[in-house]
Design a protein around this motif. Structure first.
Motif, PDB file in Angstrom:
ATOM      1  N   ASP A  62       0.831  -1.207   0.000  1.00 46.02           N
ATOM      2  CA  ASP A  62       0.000   0.000   0.000  1.00 46.02           C
ATOM      3  C   ASP A  62       0.863   1.254   0.000  1.00 46.02           C
ATOM      4  O   ASP A  62       0.560   2.237  -0.682  1.00 46.02           O
ATOM      5  CB  ASP A  62      -0.910  -0.014   1.236  1.00 46.02           C
ATOM      6  N   ASP A  65       2.218   1.975  -3.446  1.00 43.53           N
ATOM      7  CA  ASP A  65       1.158   2.531  -4.283  1.00 43.53           C
ATOM      8  C   ASP A  65       0.940   4.015  -3.990  1.00 43.53           C
ATOM      9  O   ASP A  65       0.628   4.799  -4.895  1.00 43.53           O
ATOM     10  CB  ASP A  65      -0.135   1.746  -4.056  1.00 43.53           C
ATOM     11  N   TRP A  91       6.226   0.050 -11.182  1.00 46.93           N
ATOM     12  CA  TRP A  91       5.079  -0.352 -10.365  1.00 46.93           C
ATOM     13  C   TRP A  91       3.804  -0.430 -11.199  1.00 46.93           C
ATOM     14  O   TRP A  91       3.073  -1.420 -11.132  1.00 46.93           O
ATOM     15  CB  TRP A  91       4.900   0.627  -9.211  1.00 46.93           C
TER      16      TRP A  91
END
Length: 385
Positions: A62, A65, A91
């Motif tokens: 997380d 991100d 990513w």
């Protein structure tokens, strides 16, 4: 959780060397130490190690991100602007990752506390995956341990599975800086796991990687390096001469560039910022003035420190422990001090491995100081109820 003394196998050196573990002794001192082992219950492993490791891994994904699309957060992590797009693209395009290792403080009672994550170039995979497992099998065969004794250790098979899940491609090169027995032992082990997955594997020293005028990385025979596992940290690559060519090249890197977010200790401050109060985290903040005296009850760490170098800690009652080292050219964090459990004269830390996205096993290090270093001893473990 207990530490149990046990006699070492009479031929242990030959046993471990047959597995490619040539660095079992460092500067005349034991690195691999099988005169004892750490004993866990199944509940301690599943509830207190495996489950928190998976939760920490999810928090880290997380975090990546959140960071990849933020120039402000990438800057806070000391990633050079020239590589922002590379990190983000790796990513967004889902470049596959292989492994990482959380370092946990755990005494068998309270919740495990993560003090670090090496998400890019963790070592000790060979000894965790193979050497301690063979020790267990030998000790069962010799009658030292009961047949029902196990380990929390599926690292090797999970690594084979992770390699098998990678996109198909040409030869897979495994690289490390020449001359390091430990790094070569690690990459040789991982190369063997990739070969078990049916991959064409090759070794190349990092110094032998070439670059064509068209910006393609090649081996000594001029062959394209399509896929490269590099036991060489992204923070070094970002500042090296050939690193300039990485964003425009056509080589698949493992670990991918987004792992640079998880390979420096600045991420510990962000993890705490976004998950404040989580039972498996310690308070951590970017150090606004690393030249000021360290307050009691805190640990000061450089972003890019390795193996305990340049770490300073002060216990709540003012005891100071410090390790020198070369990592002085980046920001620092402050992390709340949490005592390592002490067994006899030894301070103990647990390395909890994530292979792909699976919590795969543990390796245990101990030292006679509160800072775990590259020379800290590696001991096997047993799970037994």
């Amino acid at each position: 959780m207990e530490k149990i003394s046990v006699e070492e196998r009479p031929n242990w050196r030959q046993k471990v060397e047959s597995e490619g573990f040539a660095f079992h002794t460092i500067d005349g001192e034991r690195y691999w130490d099988e005169r004892g082992y750490y004993l866990f219950t199944e509940k301690q492993i599943t509830r207190d190690i495996e489950a928190p490791t998976l939760e920490l891994h999810a928090m880290c994904m997380d975090l990546v991100d959140r960071v990849v699309g933020s120039e402000e957060l990438l800057t806070r992590l000391a990633i050079p602007p020239a590589f922002f797009d590379l990190v983000n693209t790796s990513w967004v395009e889902g470049h596959p990752h292989l492994y990482g290792r959380f370092d946990l403080i755990y005494d068998g009672k309270g919740p495990a506390k993560a003090i670090e994550l090496n998400g890019d170039t963790p070592t000790s995979a060979l000894e965790a995956a193979s050497v301690q497992l063979l020790w267990l099998e030998d000790q069962i065969q010799r009658g030292v341990l009961p047949a029902r004794a196990t380990q929390f250790n599926t690292i090797a098979e999970d690594m084979v599975r992770a390699f098998a899940a990678f996109p198909k491609g040409g030869p897979f090169y495994f690289s490390t800086i020449s001359g390091s027995v430990e790094d070569r032992g690690t990459t040789d082990f991982m190369r063997k796991m990739a070969a078990h997955a049916g991959i064409d594997v090759r070794h190349i020293d990092i110094e032998d990687i070439g670059l064509t005028s068209g910006g393609r990385f090649v081996d000594l025979e001029g062959r394209w390096i399509e896929r490269l596992f590099k036991l060489h940290a992204w923070e070094h690559i970002f500042h090296e001469e050939f690193g300039v060519a990485v964003p425009g090249c056509d080589t698949q890197f493992v670990e991918p560039a987004w792992k640079s977010i998880l390979s420096n200790k600045g991420m510990l401050a962000l993890l705490w910022e976004y998950n404040k109060g989580h039972p498996n985290l310690l308070p951590a903040y970017v150090d606004p003035d690393p030249h000021k005296p360290l307050p009691n009850g805190w640990v000061r760490k450089p972003y890019f420190s390795r193996e305990g170098a340049n770490i300073e800690l002060r216990t709540p009652d003012g005891e100071r422990v410090v390790e020198d080292g070369p990592y002085t050219d980046a920001p620092y964090i402050l992390q709340e001090f949490s005592p390592l459990p002490k067994f006899g004269d030894n301070f103990t830390i647990i390395g909890s491995w994530v292979i792909g996205d699976v919590s795969s096993g543990i390796g245990i290090r101990e030292d006679d100081t509160m800072i775990t270093k590259d020379t800290s001893r590696f001991l096997p473990h047993v799970v037994l109820d």
